[in-house]
Structure formats: C-alpha cells, structure tokens
Design an enzyme around this catalytic site. Sequence first.
Site, PDB file in Angstrom:
ATOM      1  N   GLY A  42      45.465  33.633  34.416  1.00 51.45           N
ATOM      2  CA  GLY A  42      44.571  34.093  33.344  1.00 51.45           C
ATOM      3  C   GLY A  42      45.385  34.859  32.312  1.00 51.45           C
ATOM      4  CG  LEU A  43      44.001  34.760  28.237  1.00 52.39           C
ATOM      5  CD1 LEU A  43      42.889  35.077  27.243  1.00 52.39           C
ATOM      6  CD2 LEU A  43      45.177  34.091  27.529  1.00 52.39           C
ATOM      7  CB  SER A  55      42.353  38.000  32.350  1.00 53.25           C
ATOM      8  OG  SER A  55      43.360  37.777  33.316  1.00 53.25           O
ATOM      9  CE  LYS A  84      47.456  37.391  35.122  1.00 51.47           C
ATOM     10  NZ  LYS A  84      47.057  37.893  33.804  1.00 51.47           N
ATOM     11  CB  SER A 113      50.845  30.788  35.945  1.00 51.03           C
ATOM     12  OG  SER A 113      49.667  31.383  36.436  1.00 51.03           O
TER      13      SER A 113
HETATM   14  P1  ADP Z   1      46.277  41.313  34.256  1.00 50.54           P
HETATM   15  O1  ADP Z   1      46.890  41.535  35.592  1.00 50.54           O
HETATM   16  O2  ADP Z   1      45.403  40.088  34.192  1.00 50.54           O
HETATM   17  O3  ADP Z   1      47.234  41.406  33.106  1.00 50.54           O
HETATM   18  P2  ADP Z   1      45.148  43.928  34.663  1.00 50.54           P
HETATM   19  O4  ADP Z   1      44.473  43.798  35.987  1.00 50.54           O
HETATM   20  O5  ADP Z   1      46.499  44.582  34.604  1.00 50.54           O
HETATM   21  O6  ADP Z   1      45.210  42.478  33.991  1.00 50.54           O
HETATM   22  O7  ADP Z   1      44.231  44.688  33.634  1.00 50.54           O
HETATM   23  C1  ADP Z   1      42.876  44.391  33.493  1.00 50.54           C
HETATM   24  C2  ADP Z   1      42.152  45.633  32.949  1.00 50.54           C
HETATM   25  O8  ADP Z   1      40.781  45.317  32.709  1.00 50.54           O
HETATM   26  C3  ADP Z   1      42.193  46.785  33.929  1.00 50.54           C
HETATM   27  O9  ADP Z   1      42.432  47.975  33.240  1.00 50.54           O
HETATM   28  C4  ADP Z   1      40.779  46.773  34.516  1.00 50.54           C
HETATM   29  O10 ADP Z   1      40.363  48.039  34.943  1.00 50.54           O
HETATM   30  C5  ADP Z   1      39.966  46.289  33.331  1.00 50.54           C
HETATM   31  N1  ADP Z   1      38.679  45.653  33.673  1.00 50.54           N
HETATM   32  C6  ADP Z   1      37.498  45.963  33.098  1.00 50.54           C
HETATM   33  N2  ADP Z   1      36.491  45.237  33.622  1.00 50.54           N
HETATM   34  C7  ADP Z   1      37.054  44.432  34.566  1.00 50.54           C
HETATM   35  C8  ADP Z   1      36.509  43.456  35.454  1.00 50.54           C
HETATM   36  N3  ADP Z   1      35.206  43.185  35.489  1.00 50.54           N
HETATM   37  N4  ADP Z   1      37.374  42.799  36.272  1.00 50.54           N
HETATM   38  C9  ADP Z   1      38.710  43.082  36.250  1.00 50.54           C
HETATM   39  N5  ADP Z   1      39.267  44.005  35.437  1.00 50.54           N
HETATM   40  C10 ADP Z   1      38.454  44.690  34.592  1.00 50.54           C
END
Ligand code: ADP
Length: 204
Positions: free
Chosen positions: A38-39, A42, A44, A112
């Site tokens: 995912g972006l 997002s 992940k 990815s």
């Molecule tokens: P990635 O690993 O995809 O780059 P992160 O997990 O590091 O993304 O960051 C996602 C951010 O979005 C976190 O700060 C998380 O707390 C926030 N967030 C808000 N709502 C949600 C949700 N419903 N599910 C997952 N993350 C969420």
Amino acid sequence: MKLLKNSMKNIVKHNYLISKKDRQKLNNQNSFLIWFTGLSGSGKSTIANALEYKLYSEGYKTYALDGDNIRKGINNDLTFKPEDRTENIRRIAEVANLMVDAGLIVLAAFVSPYKKDRKNIENIVGRNNFVEIFINTSIEECEKRDVKGLYKKARAGEILNFTGINAPYEAPENPDIEIITDNKTVEESVNEIYKTIKLKLKDD
Ligand code: ADP
C-alpha cells in the site's frame, strides 16, 4: 554471468536432519509470509505491528520486516529507482523465505508498488506460504496524515520517485485481503485479517 553459472554448478545441497516441518511442529504452528502492500502512510506498519502483537500474545512465533530493519541493513546499498525497488523486494522475499523455512510467521510491510515484484515474492515463497494484504488508503488520506512529512517533501520536489506523487503504485487486483482503512479502525482491521488467516496458523 558465465563465471557465476560455473560457480553455481559446484554448489551441492547438503541434506540436513531437521526439516521445515520439524521446526513448525516444535513451534506448534504453520509458518508463512503475510505481506502488506500500500501507499506510504496507508497504515501497513501500524496494522502489521498490531497484528504481530495479537499473534505474539497468543503464543505464535513471529518476526516483522519493514523499511527500518531492511533499508538500513541488508539493502542499504539500494535507492528508490525502479531497478533498485525490484531488487529491494527480491531480497526481502528471499530473507522472508528463509524465516518461513525457519518456522516463523513473517509479517512484511513494504510499499512494493509493482505487480511483477509482488508476483515474484509469491514465486519465491510459494503460493501457499503467501498472504497478500492490500492496505487500501486513498492518496488524499495518506497525504493528509503525512506521518513522516514525506508527501510534503515530495510535493516540494525534494524526493524523486515517491510512490503516489511522482512514481506509480500498481494496486493489486486480487489480494487475499483488502483493508480500506478510511472507514476502519486499526483494531477492526486486525480482527478482519486474523479471521481470514486463523485456519492457516496451525500446522497441518
Ligand atoms: P505505512 O507503514 O503504510 O507507511 P504507517 O503505519 O507508518 O504507514 O502510518 C500510518 C498512520 O496512519 C499511522 O500514524 C496511523 O496511526 C494512522 N492511521 C489512522 N487511521 C488508521 C487506520 N484506520 N488504520 C491504520 N492506520 C491509521
């Protein structure tokens, strides 16, 4: 290339007494790879982290791979240009494959962005050992969250090849699980994933 092929010829597989099945049995679990795509921003890593916590709490042996432990270590020679992204994913898949062979449930959270790279992961670990989870969060929402301030930098032209802004993201067409985080809490997402993988967790 010829030299490489010649040297590969001399690699003879040694037969070890302990197999993957033995290790899974000792761990009282199946082992496989849970891949989050995912972006950036997002969710992940957040969801992978919460899922790992749940699995760990129930006694499962897990390991989580993400940009922090991979890009700073084994892949610290790679950039974000397309060929390097492909190599990044290939190496992660090979590392994950070893961990699956070691009897662990591996969670991997990586953007990815290319379909062919995700297909390659499936080829490396095998279809049965691979669960693809698409964390589907709109670019608008990711940009609004901008947890790491990367979208702002990408918009300002300070980051080249940033997925969603100036590099493509090829969304999975048939993921095993799709989570639309815009209308789900982290806990709800984890429960949904858990429900889907439950039968896979125990060794068969
Ligand atoms: P990635 O690993 O995809 O780059 P992160 O997990 O590091 O993304 O960051 C996602 C951010 O979005 C976190 O700060 C998380 O707390 C926030 N967030 C808000 N709502 C949600 C949700 N419903 N599910 C997952 N993350 C969420």
